[in-house]
Design an enzyme around this catalytic site. Sequence first.
Site, PDB file in Angstrom:
ATOM      1  N   LEU A 322       0.848  -1.209   0.000  1.00  0.00           N
ATOM      2  CA  LEU A 322       0.000   0.000   0.000  1.00  0.00           C
ATOM      3  C   LEU A 322       0.875   1.247   0.000  1.00  0.00           C
ATOM      4  O   LEU A 322       0.604   2.212  -0.725  1.00  0.00           O
ATOM      5  CB  LEU A 322      -0.928  -0.022   1.213  1.00  0.00           C
ATOM      6  CG  LEU A 322      -1.714   1.273   1.483  1.00  0.00           C
ATOM      7  CD1 LEU A 322      -2.716   1.542   0.362  1.00  0.00           C
ATOM      8  CD2 LEU A 322      -2.440   1.192   2.831  1.00  0.00           C
ATOM      9  N   GLU A 323       1.933   1.229   0.797  1.00  0.00           N
ATOM     10  CA  GLU A 323       2.827   2.385   0.861  1.00  0.00           C
ATOM     11  C   GLU A 323       3.553   2.603  -0.469  1.00  0.00           C
ATOM     12  O   GLU A 323       3.704   3.743  -0.927  1.00  0.00           O
ATOM     13  CB  GLU A 323       3.839   2.160   1.986  1.00  0.00           C
ATOM     14  CG  GLU A 323       3.197   2.125   3.361  1.00  0.00           C
ATOM     15  CD  GLU A 323       4.115   1.556   4.434  1.00  0.00           C
ATOM     16  OE1 GLU A 323       3.786   1.698   5.625  1.00  0.00           O
ATOM     17  OE2 GLU A 323       5.155   0.968   4.076  1.00  0.00           O
ATOM     18  N   LEU A 324       4.002   1.508  -1.094  1.00  0.00           N
ATOM     19  CA  LEU A 324       4.681   1.630  -2.386  1.00  0.00           C
ATOM     20  C   LEU A 324       3.758   2.201  -3.451  1.00  0.00           C
ATOM     21  O   LEU A 324       4.136   3.126  -4.181  1.00  0.00           O
ATOM     22  CB  LEU A 324       5.211   0.263  -2.821  1.00  0.00           C
ATOM     23  CG  LEU A 324       5.837   0.209  -4.213  1.00  0.00           C
ATOM     24  CD1 LEU A 324       7.073   1.092  -4.283  1.00  0.00           C
ATOM     25  CD2 LEU A 324       6.178  -1.226  -4.601  1.00  0.00           C
TER      26      LEU A 324
END
Length: 411
Positions: A322-324
């Site tokens: 999700l962060e990427l």
Amino acid sequence: MGSAGCSQVSWHLVFLVLCLFVTGLVDGFNERHPQGPRLIIGVVRSAYEGNYTCIVTFKDHGRTYNLTRTVKMKVVGSPNKALPPQFTSPNEKVVYELEAGDDLVLPCEVFFTFLKDSRTEVWWTIDGKNTDDIMDVKVTQSEIPRRFEDKTIIRTLTVAKATPEDLKRNYTCYARNARGEGHSQAIVRMKVAAPKYTVELACGLGATILLVVVLIVIYHVYWLEMVLFYRAHFGTDETILDGKEYDVYVSYARNAEEEEFVLLTLRGVLENEFGYKLCIFDRDSLPGGIVTDETLSFIQKSQRLLVVLSPNYVMQGTQALLELKAGLENMASKGNIKVILVQYKVIKKSKVKELKQAKAALTIIKWKGEKSKFPKGRFWKELQLELPVKKIIRSSSLDGQEPSYVSLRNV
């Protein structure tokens, strides 16, 4: 009997021969045909050159006799197109440049067209004096025949071991025929001696080339240090008035090994040694919040997204993915964050589309275990080059020496 040269001499050639029975032998030739006791050649060509034979047949006391006479025809140039001597060399385009002591060899090449009963003469003069009157020069002559009795004469003048005075004289070739006379001067120069400071110039050029090579090698080996030095002394601090709360948001797989690498190694150097402010979700997030909203908020508040890649990172459904995705989308659409890829462990195969795109477009900084732990090593320099420029003011220790970096082995 007479002779003529192709179309240059005459349009008609008449052979006066005392024969009456020549007609049967020349039938079928358009330009050569008999006319009574005469053979007419309407257009003289070079191919018609050769022997012509007249045959006379008569009878005496019942016996038949043949009398023959052969005439040789030579094709020569037309006097209407004869020219004065034509010089091929010497000419103004050729310069004879020699050093004192060399042999001076000057060829004079002259073309003569055919002129009947015309003399062809070629001679050299030195300072206006004919070489026939000079004893210390050598003159040789050769003749090259051409078509239609044209010819080229080459008369070569040789001055053995020419002195500086010889190289300053006037050398002129003359030629003459019945059509006129001409001359052409040879351009002779003394070769300029190489300057005495040739060695100095060669040494200076060699030193310059060596210096350039050394600088190229130094730049190739130490380009990271040079760029970081420039950033540290002349770069603008990117963290001032940037509106960001954090310098770096760290994205990693949530397991014991990656957490130890992030919390001890990365945080220890980037925060304690380089002075960057890191955002680590598990450390800086408030309990009870919504993970997705807080993750996106943290990424919005950071200048860089540092992604620690490992096989555990690419597992589907993790917060790390999700962060990427959020970081790549923000970099592509708004451009207010930059993604940094750090390869902690090699990922052999991955089906994550965003990761494939990121690896194709971005530089990957590789962690090499023990080799990369020293804070002044290449790994940290490559990583610092991707991080924001930030001025760090270090206070001097009590003994006046710079504080040393903390060894990661002691962390």
